[in-house]
Scaffold this motif. Structure first.
Motif, PDB file in Angstrom:
ATOM      1  N   GLU A   1       1.610   8.613 -94.925  1.00  0.00           N
ATOM      2  CA  GLU A   1       2.675   9.552 -94.360  1.00  0.00           C
ATOM      3  C   GLU A   1       2.454  10.020 -92.928  1.00  0.00           C
ATOM      4  OE1 GLU A   1       4.954  10.797 -96.649  1.00  0.00           O
ATOM      5  OE2 GLU A   1       4.265   9.386 -98.377  1.00  0.00           O
ATOM      6  N   TYR A   2       1.697   9.016 -92.191  1.00  0.00           N
ATOM      7  CA  TYR A   2       1.669   9.068 -90.886  1.00  0.00           C
ATOM      8  C   TYR A   2       0.842  10.527 -90.296  1.00  0.00           C
ATOM      9  CZ  TYR A   2       5.059   5.593 -91.286  1.00  0.00           C
ATOM     10  OH  TYR A   2       5.723   4.358 -91.736  1.00  0.00           O
ATOM     11  N   GLU A   3       0.370  10.941 -91.261  1.00  0.00           N
ATOM     12  CA  GLU A   3      -0.719  12.115 -90.751  1.00  0.00           C
ATOM     13  C   GLU A   3      -2.009  11.818 -90.451  1.00  0.00           C
ATOM     14  OE1 GLU A   3       0.743  14.814 -90.567  1.00  0.00           O
ATOM     15  OE2 GLU A   3       2.219  15.455 -91.997  1.00  0.00           O
ATOM     16  N   VAL A   4      -2.708  12.609 -89.613  1.00  0.00           N
ATOM     17  CA  VAL A   4      -3.948  12.356 -89.229  1.00  0.00           C
ATOM     18  C   VAL A   4      -5.094  12.826 -90.655  1.00  0.00           C
ATOM     19  CG1 VAL A   4      -6.041  12.973 -88.225  1.00  0.00           C
ATOM     20  CG2 VAL A   4      -3.814  12.791 -86.877  1.00  0.00           C
ATOM     21  N   THR A   5      -5.992  12.083 -91.000  1.00  0.00           N
ATOM     22  CA  THR A   5      -6.558  12.232 -92.017  1.00  0.00           C
ATOM     23  C   THR A   5      -8.034  12.173 -91.731  1.00  0.00           C
ATOM     24  OG1 THR A   5      -6.455  10.075 -92.792  1.00  0.00           O
ATOM     25  CG2 THR A   5      -5.146  11.568 -94.036  1.00  0.00           C
ATOM     26  N   THR A   6      -8.966  12.941 -92.547  1.00  0.00           N
ATOM     27  CA  THR A   6     -10.705  12.559 -92.439  1.00  0.00           C
ATOM     28  C   THR A   6     -11.201  12.081 -93.513  1.00  0.00           C
ATOM     29  OG1 THR A   6     -11.167  14.807 -92.728  1.00  0.00           O
ATOM     30  CG2 THR A   6     -10.678  14.309 -90.421  1.00  0.00           C
ATOM     31  N   LEU A   7     -12.409  11.383 -93.514  1.00  0.00           N
ATOM     32  CA  LEU A   7     -12.938  10.692 -94.693  1.00  0.00           C
ATOM     33  C   LEU A   7     -13.943  11.432 -95.512  1.00  0.00           C
ATOM     34  CD1 LEU A   7     -12.901   7.197 -92.717  1.00  0.00           C
ATOM     35  CD2 LEU A   7     -11.171   7.952 -94.033  1.00  0.00           C
ATOM     36  N   GLY A   8     -14.167  12.696 -95.242  1.00  0.00           N
ATOM     37  CA  GLY A   8     -15.003  13.438 -95.779  1.00  0.00           C
ATOM     38  C   GLY A   8     -16.249  13.427 -94.998  1.00  0.00           C
ATOM     39  N   ARG A   9     -17.118  14.177 -95.395  1.00  0.00           N
ATOM     40  CA  ARG A   9     -18.412  14.583 -94.257  1.00  0.00           C
ATOM     41  C   ARG A   9     -19.293  13.486 -94.283  1.00  0.00           C
ATOM     42  NH1 ARG A   9     -19.606  19.530 -92.204  1.00  0.00           N
ATOM     43  NH2 ARG A   9     -20.426  17.984 -90.739  1.00  0.00           N
ATOM     44  N   GLY A  10     -19.752  12.777 -93.193  1.00  0.00           N
ATOM     45  CA  GLY A  10     -20.461  11.790 -93.012  1.00  0.00           C
ATOM     46  C   GLY A  10     -19.644  10.526 -92.963  1.00  0.00           C
ATOM     47  N   GLY A  11     -18.400  10.579 -92.779  1.00  0.00           N
ATOM     48  CA  GLY A  11     -17.461   9.709 -93.014  1.00  0.00           C
ATOM     49  C   GLY A  11     -17.332   8.620 -91.928  1.00  0.00           C
ATOM     50  N   SER A  12     -17.916   8.848 -90.756  1.00  0.00           N
ATOM     51  CA  SER A  12     -18.249   7.641 -89.677  1.00  0.00           C
ATOM     52  C   SER A  12     -18.859   6.506 -90.420  1.00  0.00           C
ATOM     53  CB  SER A  12     -18.786   8.208 -88.434  1.00  0.00           C
ATOM     54  OG  SER A  12     -18.136   9.333 -88.089  1.00  0.00           O
ATOM     55  N   ASP A  13     -19.818   6.755 -91.315  1.00  0.00           N
ATOM     56  CA  ASP A  13     -20.464   5.529 -91.722  1.00  0.00           C
ATOM     57  C   ASP A  13     -19.236   4.669 -92.409  1.00  0.00           C
ATOM     58  OD1 ASP A  13     -22.826   6.565 -91.212  1.00  0.00           O
ATOM     59  OD2 ASP A  13     -23.245   7.414 -93.081  1.00  0.00           O
ATOM     60  N   MET A  14     -18.346   5.387 -93.263  1.00  0.00           N
ATOM     61  CA  MET A  14     -17.285   4.704 -93.792  1.00  0.00           C
ATOM     62  C   MET A  14     -16.593   3.973 -92.890  1.00  0.00           C
ATOM     63  SD  MET A  14     -16.101   4.400 -96.993  1.00  0.00           S
ATOM     64  CE  MET A  14     -14.995   3.125 -96.936  1.00  0.00           C
ATOM     65  N   THR A  15     -15.975   4.610 -91.807  1.00  0.00           N
ATOM     66  CA  THR A  15     -15.338   3.976 -90.823  1.00  0.00           C
ATOM     67  C   THR A  15     -15.967   2.379 -90.249  1.00  0.00           C
ATOM     68  OG1 THR A  15     -14.785   5.812 -89.876  1.00  0.00           O
ATOM     69  CG2 THR A  15     -14.303   4.046 -88.426  1.00  0.00           C
ATOM     70  N   ALA A  16     -17.537   2.677 -90.091  1.00  0.00           N
ATOM     71  CA  ALA A  16     -18.020   1.585 -89.654  1.00  0.00           C
ATOM     72  C   ALA A  16     -18.294   0.391 -90.720  1.00  0.00           C
ATOM     73  CB  ALA A  16     -19.494   2.118 -89.226  1.00  0.00           C
ATOM     74  N   VAL A  17     -18.535   0.771 -91.840  1.00  0.00           N
ATOM     75  CA  VAL A  17     -18.736  -0.373 -92.906  1.00  0.00           C
ATOM     76  C   VAL A  17     -17.281  -1.087 -93.175  1.00  0.00           C
ATOM     77  CG1 VAL A  17     -19.008  -0.799 -95.274  1.00  0.00           C
ATOM     78  CG2 VAL A  17     -20.591   0.950 -93.812  1.00  0.00           C
ATOM     79  N   ALA A  18     -16.385  -0.291 -93.281  1.00  0.00           N
ATOM     80  CA  ALA A  18     -15.137  -0.675 -93.338  1.00  0.00           C
ATOM     81  C   ALA A  18     -14.571  -1.499 -92.375  1.00  0.00           C
ATOM     82  CB  ALA A  18     -13.929   0.588 -93.700  1.00  0.00           C
ATOM     83  N   LEU A  19     -14.884  -1.062 -90.876  1.00  0.00           N
ATOM     84  CA  LEU A  19     -14.337  -1.976 -90.048  1.00  0.00           C
ATOM     85  C   LEU A  19     -14.999  -3.274 -89.879  1.00  0.00           C
ATOM     86  CD1 LEU A  19     -13.949   0.157 -87.138  1.00  0.00           C
ATOM     87  CD2 LEU A  19     -12.094  -1.097 -88.196  1.00  0.00           C
ATOM     88  N   ALA A  20     -16.366  -3.289 -90.464  1.00  0.00           N
ATOM     89  CA  ALA A  20     -17.489  -4.392 -90.482  1.00  0.00           C
ATOM     90  C   ALA A  20     -16.695  -5.546 -91.555  1.00  0.00           C
ATOM     91  CB  ALA A  20     -18.671  -4.003 -90.848  1.00  0.00           C
ATOM     92  N   ALA A  21     -16.298  -4.751 -92.677  1.00  0.00           N
ATOM     93  CA  ALA A  21     -15.969  -5.731 -93.641  1.00  0.00           C
ATOM     94  C   ALA A  21     -14.517  -6.385 -93.063  1.00  0.00           C
ATOM     95  CB  ALA A  21     -15.306  -4.942 -94.884  1.00  0.00           C
ATOM     96  N   ALA A  22     -13.595  -5.568 -92.582  1.00  0.00           N
ATOM     97  CA  ALA A  22     -12.185  -6.043 -92.230  1.00  0.00           C
ATOM     98  C   ALA A  22     -12.463  -7.352 -90.903  1.00  0.00           C
ATOM     99  CB  ALA A  22     -11.525  -4.930 -91.630  1.00  0.00           C
ATOM    100  N   LEU A  23     -13.511  -6.774 -90.085  1.00  0.00           N
ATOM    101  CA  LEU A  23     -13.516  -7.697 -88.980  1.00  0.00           C
ATOM    102  C   LEU A  23     -14.549  -9.043 -89.315  1.00  0.00           C
ATOM    103  CD1 LEU A  23     -13.929  -5.213 -86.377  1.00  0.00           C
ATOM    104  CD2 LEU A  23     -11.841  -6.454 -86.633  1.00  0.00           C
ATOM    105  N   GLY A  24     -14.939  -8.838 -90.456  1.00  0.00           N
ATOM    106  CA  GLY A  24     -15.983 -10.067 -91.016  1.00  0.00           C
ATOM    107  C   GLY A  24     -17.158  -9.968 -90.078  1.00  0.00           C
TER     108      GLY A  24
END
Ligand code: ASP
Ligand code: MG
Length: 394
Positions: free
Chosen positions: A137-160
């Protein structure tokens, strides 16, 4: 390369991180850095919100707390340019991290990595603000405490990516919390399943969800120190050699969980309501009409209001217990671990009113003030204070 809050805690450290990222680039890698908010900034922003409102509006809270990681990324972009490299900092939204609409605990639904790929092709170092995305819905969201780990892992997966390096203020994953057990050893390797159980039962080193994501997408995760060049802990697929000698990977604990006893409701209605409130229920036990479940203390307020809103329900909560868990993939094929665990607690005179297990975990709830004694004794009984425990042969 993901750097946690302590790693970028002040200007000097942030400059060190910029140098480390540049060094990785100069070694011939294409680098995406994911950065956390500096130091305790997220906590400070949350405190600030509490001073303004007792129940801050979730949307506004996400607008607020997502700022911390943007600051770090913008500063790192400047620092890296000064070191003679091209860099670009991106918000979660600009990086194409699309999430669902649950503020404060959003799940990533898709990553549109085009902009990152383009920047990498232009020979830039890409810096992505951790912990955040943009909802459908085009809103800024956050991924839960410690969520930068999630950002990193998800990007690693998406970028191979070849690996996802999680840089932190400890040397890796330990056989127990070294503050409780000074003899704890750094593990060379743990399986995804073990890490999942460890993260779910008190190890704070990685966000639980990020481990789940890494396992589901086969992302190799390397948890290591920002402050040294030493190898840390690899989280990867189970490997025979890993378990040959050390079938137990660690003893974890948490004092941040409560047990709830609920009567007058059927399980479907109860857990449906808790799920609607986005509560992460851990253990569920039912032997009679009452239902007992455990959940993290941070969810206490939403659990209380959910239970109060259910008609005809009676409930009580216990917050005087802690949970001590023995975890190891080797226990699938080696009987006797439960017996040794119970015998050890009995020798200490520690009672455990609730015990739960999975194929690779035995978790005992004990009095909160007995947690440390239980952890130390179990750590010793399972020989986790010896070099074999490290699995460095794997
Ligand atoms: N800064 C956020 C937090 O403190 C996200 C993170 O560091 O991973 O939870
Ligand atoms: Mg963290």
């Amino acid at each position: 390369m993901k750097f946690g809050g302590t790693s970028v805690g002040d200007v000097e450290r942030l400059l060190d991180v910029a140098r480390r990222i540049v060094a990785a680039r100069e070694a011939g890698n294409r680098v995406v850095g994911v950065l956390s908010a500096m130091g305790h900034q997220t906590d400070e922003l949350l405190d600030l919100a509490q001073k303004i409102s007792l129940r801050p509006k979730p949307r506004a809270l996400d607008m607020l707390v997502s700022v911390g990681e943007r600051i770090t990324c913008a500063l790192a972009e400047m620092a890296i340019e000064d070191l003679g490299h091209h860099a670009i900092s991106l918000t979660g939204s600009q990086a194409g991290i699309v999430t669902d609409t649950v503020h404060g605990k959003a799940k990533i639904v898709e990553i549109r990595a085009r902009r990152i790929h383009e920047a990498l092709d232009e020979d830039r170092i890409v810096l992505v603000a951790g912990f955040q995305g943009v909802s459908t819905e085009y809103e800024v969201t956050t991924l839960g405490r410690g969520g930068s780990d999630m950002t990193a892992v998800a990007l690693a997966a998406a970028l191979g990516a070849e690996a996802c390096e999680i840089y932190t203020d400890v040397d890796g994953v330990f056989t127990a919390d070294p503050r409780v057990v000074p003899q704890a050893r750094k593990l060379h390797a743990v399986t995804y399943e073990e890490m999942l159980e460890m993260a779910a039962s008190g190890a704070k080193v990685l966000q639980l969800r990020s481990v789940e994501f890494a396992r589901n997408h086969g992302v190799k995760v390397h948890v290591r120190s920002t402050f040294s060049g030493e190898e840390g802990t690899w989280i990867a697929e189970e490997d025979e050699r890993m378990l040959e000698k050390a079938m137990i990977s660690g003893v974890t604990h948490t004092r941040e969980e409560s047990l709830y006893t609920v009567g007058g409701v059927d399980a479907g209605r109860l857990f449906g309501a808790l799920a609607d409130a986005s509560v992460n229920v851990d253990t569920i036990i039912r032997t009679g009409p009452d239902i007992v479940f455990s959940a993290p203390d941070e969810d206490h307020a939403s659990i209380a209001s959910t239970l109060d809103a259910l008609e005809g329900v009676t409930w009580s909560a216990r917050d005087d217990l802690g949970k001590v868990s023995v975890i190891g993939a080797g226990m699938k094929s080696h009987p006797g671990i439960a017996a040794r665990t119970f015998a050890t607690l009995a020798d200490l005179g520690i009672e455990s009113p609730v015990v739960t297990t999975s194929p690779i975990k035995i978790a005992c709830y004990v009095a909160r003030n007995e947690v440390e004694r239980a952890v130390s004794a179990l750590h010793h009984v399972f020989e986790l204070d010896t070099p074999v425990a490290e699995r460095s042969h794997a």
